[in-house]
Motif scaffolding. Sequence first.
Motif, PDB file in Angstrom:
ATOM      1  N   ASN A 130     -71.659-105.966   9.803  1.00 17.53           N
ATOM      2  CA  ASN A 130     -70.898-107.218   9.823  1.00 17.53           C
ATOM      3  C   ASN A 130     -69.613-107.058  10.638  1.00 17.53           C
ATOM      4  O   ASN A 130     -68.512-107.164  10.093  1.00 17.53           O
ATOM      5  N   GLU A 132     -68.060-108.926  12.736  1.00 21.15           N
ATOM      6  CA  GLU A 132     -67.189-110.095  12.887  1.00 21.15           C
ATOM      7  C   GLU A 132     -66.460-110.439  11.596  1.00 21.15           C
ATOM      8  O   GLU A 132     -65.500-111.207  11.607  1.00 21.15           O
ATOM      9  N   ARG A 133     -66.895-109.882  10.468  1.00 23.09           N
ATOM     10  CA  ARG A 133     -66.224-110.177   9.192  1.00 23.09           C
ATOM     11  C   ARG A 133     -66.267-108.959   8.275  1.00 23.09           C
ATOM     12  O   ARG A 133     -66.751-108.990   7.148  1.00 23.09           O
ATOM     13  N   ARG A 134     -65.717-107.869   8.756  1.00 24.81           N
ATOM     14  CA  ARG A 134     -65.772-106.596   8.015  1.00 24.81           C
ATOM     15  C   ARG A 134     -65.069-106.678   6.663  1.00 24.81           C
ATOM     16  O   ARG A 134     -65.584-106.227   5.660  1.00 24.81           O
ATOM     17  N   THR A 135     -63.879-107.220   6.643  1.00 23.31           N
ATOM     18  CA  THR A 135     -63.104-107.279   5.417  1.00 23.31           C
ATOM     19  C   THR A 135     -63.803-108.123   4.365  1.00 23.31           C
ATOM     20  O   THR A 135     -63.903-107.717   3.195  1.00 23.31           O
ATOM     21  N   ALA A 136     -64.313-109.259   4.732  1.00 20.53           N
ATOM     22  CA  ALA A 136     -65.008-110.126   3.789  1.00 20.53           C
ATOM     23  C   ALA A 136     -66.284-109.458   3.285  1.00 20.53           C
ATOM     24  O   ALA A 136     -66.650-109.584   2.117  1.00 20.53           O
TER      25      ALA A 136
END
Length: 138
Positions: A130, A132-136
């Motif tokens: 992921n 594009e949205r690693r933290t989420a």
Amino acid sequence: MKREVRPTLLTALCYAAMMCLAIGINLLPVFLTSIGASFGEGGTLSREELGRLGAVAFAGLVAGILVTGPLADRYGAKPFVILANALTVLGLAGMAASQTFSLLLVTVFVVGLGAGMLDMILSPVVAALNPERRTAAM
């Protein structure tokens, strides 16, 4: 023949394995009172012995993290994820079947080792799946 990578499916599988990690590590404190009553000589384990269980689980977690990182870089993540899940299951089953405090300590270490291996492998996999949205995703 090249296999298609399905990030959504792989992320869901990583989440399921992380739930195994969480169960393995967080199950022990829930049952400390029952464990203390079952394994203690004279009826109960001392606070030091109960604390030793948590320390051994943490030692297994740290050992799993330290050992798995370099080996997974060399041999790939898949065999270590499979081994870690197997260790967690065997450790939990061993905890349930333990007859002595010594055997309980060994099986708690095995659960911690499996959980540490899963933690080391799955977090970077989820981040890579992921981008594009690693933290989420984490």
